[in-house]
Design an enzyme around this catalytic site. Structure first.
Site, short mmCIF file in Angstrom:
data_model
loop_
_atom_site.label_atom_id
_atom_site.label_comp_id
_atom_site.label_asym_id
_atom_site.label_seq_id
_atom_site.Cartn_x
_atom_site.Cartn_y
_atom_site.Cartn_z
CB CYS A 339 40.03 41.08 34.72
SG CYS A 339 40.37 39.47 35.94
CG HIS A 435 39.20 43.57 39.15
ND1 HIS A 435 38.51 43.65 37.87
CD2 HIS A 435 39.58 42.08 39.21
CE1 HIS A 435 38.46 42.62 37.13
NE2 HIS A 435 38.94 41.66 38.02
#
Length: 489
Positions: A339, A435
């Protein structure tokens, strides 16, 4: 759905931050669920950069996600209607009922609270309609009387929703008698009347030695003891919400086959991505802080998520980690960015609209031939697909920004929504927006073997369930659960 009668509710507030409120609520959620009750967790206001994607397409604090898991119910934005996500120059991002509604500095947010209370109460009523019992978690300290005006997180909510309160003190910090009795002393009498009981948490040793302490607290406050709760060591195996959980160097394993270094940056987010790696016995996860050097012999440098990517990139450079990472890559080792970490690995990050601070563009680490433009639109969704090595994966996306460039032609993964992430031409640098990657046993095994280890023998998700069941048994043994149910209304 809920039972035949109206749902009851009970709120757990603390004498301070990090006294164990989240864990107590999670344990009680599982314990009462095992008794056959339909439980809903609720936290009116939370401040955390560790969040989870909900089934209804929003985000809530990670603690409420764990509590919902303990209660065996789907995640809902109504479980945490106000989520504050601290950023750098713009204060905190304000997420209301799962959606970003802007940014606010601390003083501005205090003025905003009265407008948020009706929506908090709306979410609370929404959950009550589905539950036998709503377990409510407060925030910070009940005795912060300087913040009592317009409060929506503790007594302000309890009074508005008419929810009785149990106060939790942490004996591990010392001064627990004074902290509990002192709370009664400083809060408004009408607030004190909302408190019906207290819990002393994290006790170590012979409970008989603190029997007088429990009696004295009851005498000084007029509140009933709901139990002396011993320290629960396996709490460390559950996903943590607060970055305080990242303190320390991690678990040292001198015999580990694999070493992964993780620079710890000021605005780190979704750091529960590290938990499955921490649990692997064949791996040593090293948390590297400013003033330290990324070890030259580590097998992988892992850059995790950030709530303020540009600010954390500046902190990374100030710490000298950029030099360490470049040297690490020159030696032929590997780098993975998740991310915000993925965004840092590119050539450039642009913030034309001032999403994170003053508008501008900064250079990235340049290990991936991509660039990122931060935008106001936030992507929140569960994800499934296959990674570049054709191993199936599952996880979730939670990010702002769009990343593009030549290395995206070699995606990290292929999802139902399309290609994700990028890989370098030399095959030693990866970036992904996913994630939850390492909570997937298949993916974790793939990475362990890629780094010279063996297949994982850890069933990570089953391990979480086992700990929650033992936590529930811990609550049944040491707390007055029947008295807690009688207190709820």
């Amino acid at each position: 759905m809920g039972g035949s009668g109206p749902a009851r509710a009970l709120m757990f507030q603390g004498t301070g931050s990090d006294v164990g409120k989240s864990l107590v609520v999670a344990g009680l959620a599982r314990a009462f669920t095992l008794r056959g009750l339909r439980i809903m967790p609720f936290k009116p206001q939370n401040m955390s950069n560790n969040a989870a994607v909900t089934a209804d397409g929003g985000e809530i604090g990670r603690a409420q996600a764990l509590q919902a898991r303990a209660a065996k119910v789907p995640l809902s934005v109504h479980m945490n209607p106000v989520l504050l996500k601290p950023q750098s120059d713009v204060g905190a991002q304000v997420v209301v009922q799962g959606r970003v509604e802007g940014n606010a500095k601390a003083a501005d947010y205090q003025k905003l609270k009265p407008e948020l209370l009706p929506r908090v109460l709306q979410s609370f009523e929404h959950l009550k309609a589905q539950a036998d019992l709503v377990l409510v978690e407060g925030a910070g300290s009940a005795s912060e009387i300087n913040l009592r005006r317009n409060d929506i997180a503790n007594m302000g909510f309890a009074r508005a929703a008419d929810v009785p309160v149990v106060l939790i003190g942490d004996i591990d910090r010392g001064g627990v008698i004074a902290s509990l009795a002192g709370t009664k002393l400083v809060i408004e009498p009408q607030d004190a009347e909302m408190i019906g009981g207290f819990i002393v948490n994290r006790f170590r040793g012979d409970p008989a030695l603190f029997a007088d302490g429990m009696r004295l607290i009851a005498e000084h406050t007029g509140w009933r003891s709901m139990g002396l709760l011993p320290h629960f060591a396996d709490a460390a195996r559950l996903p943590a919400e607060d970055a305080l959980g990242l303190q320390g160097a991690g678990v040292r394993r001198c015999s580990a086959k694999i070493r992964i270094a993780v620079p710890i940056l000021p605005h780190i987010s979704n750091f529960d991505d590290l938990d499955p790696l921490e649990a692997e016995p064949q791996l040593e996860l090293m948390r590297i802080r400013s003033g330290q050097v990324i070890p030259a012999d580590c097998d992988l440098v892992l850059l995790v998520g950030s709530k303020a990517t540009i600010a954390d990139l500046a902190a990374l450079r100030e710490a000298g980690f950029d030099v360490d990472i470049a040297a690490h890559h020159r030696r032929g080792a590997r780098v993975l960015g998740l991310c915000g970490g993925y965004q840092m690995l590119g050539r450039m990050i642009s913030d034309p609209d001032g999403i994170e601070g003053p508008p501008g563009t900064v250079k990235g680490l340049g290990l991936l031939d991509v660039e990122t433009v931060l935008t106001g639109e936030k992507r929140l969704e569960a994800a499934q697909g296959t990674s570049f090595d054709t191993i199936s994966l599952s996880g979730y996306e939670m990010h702002v920004g769009r990343t593009f460039g030549p290395d995206c032609a070699r995606p990290f993964s292929t999802l139902a929504s399309g290609a994700d992430g990028a890989r370098s031409a030399d095959g030693r640098v990866w970036g992904t927006y996913l994630h939850g990657l390492f909570a997937d046993d298949r993916q974790r095994t793939s990475w362990l073997m890629r780094l010279g280890g063996s297949a994982s023998e850890l069933d990570y998700e089953a391990g979480i369930e086992e700990v929650l069941d033992r936590l529930a048994a811990h609550m049944e043994q040491h707390l007055e659960l029947d008295a807690l149910l009688r207190l709820a209304r």
